[in-house]
Design an enzyme around this catalytic site. Sequence first.
Site, PDB file in Angstrom:
ATOM      1  N   THR A  26       0.624  -1.613  -0.043  1.00 15.37           N
ATOM      2  CA  THR A  26      -0.402  -0.042   0.125  1.00 15.37           C
ATOM      3  C   THR A  26       0.942   1.374  -0.232  1.00 15.37           C
ATOM      4  OG1 THR A  26      -0.580   0.128   2.428  1.00 15.37           O
ATOM      5  CG2 THR A  26      -1.866  -1.369   1.315  1.00 15.37           C
ATOM      6  N   ASP A  27       0.118   2.158  -0.106  1.00 17.06           N
ATOM      7  CA  ASP A  27       0.839   3.730  -0.061  1.00 17.06           C
ATOM      8  C   ASP A  27       0.724   4.343   1.316  1.00 17.06           C
ATOM      9  OD1 ASP A  27      -2.098   4.882  -0.001  1.00 17.06           O
ATOM     10  OD2 ASP A  27      -1.845   5.855  -2.333  1.00 17.06           O
ATOM     11  N   ALA A  28       0.922   5.555   1.282  1.00 18.69           N
ATOM     12  CA  ALA A  28       0.679   5.868   2.256  1.00 18.69           C
ATOM     13  C   ALA A  28      -0.674   6.345   3.741  1.00 18.69           C
ATOM     14  CB  ALA A  28       1.266   7.615   3.298  1.00 18.69           C
TER      15      ALA A  28
END
Length: 164
Positions: free
Chosen positions: A28-30
Amino acid sequence: MPDARMPPVGWWEGTSHVFPTRVYYEDTDAGGIVYHANYLRFAERARNEMLRLSGFPHAAMVAQMGVALTVRHCEIDFRQPARLDDALEVVSRIADIGAATLDIEQDVRRASGLAWGGVEASTGPAPLVRLGLRLACINTQGRPVRLPAALRSVMVNILSKGQD
């Protein structure tokens, strides 16, 4: 009974191979949403396991037949995001078979029709991401070659089950 020490290879539902996976933090991203390039990883793993379950693991194809399948063309349609901890399935189908190519359609969807947060989806598992791929058969020198007869036969058999 499957060996619990081995990673899952998925299963066949008619002419579709279903590969289970989960979204981990590293995917995932942030914001906790799957980073777009990681869908390619999910799809690659699913295709490899579909081939393995069909009797053609990649390493054996290279070692015994002197061929490999490589992505020649890929189209991706991002429809909805997957999120951290989602249980996903990658559904792979043979769409067409050429002399030296396989066309494969893949859908990444939430497992068991679950929407994000565990709420049952009313219309079933809609694809989050849809991929269309053309795989080319190449030899160990990277040159295109015809699909091996044994692989072609198994793929034709799978494809023809969907046309009955």
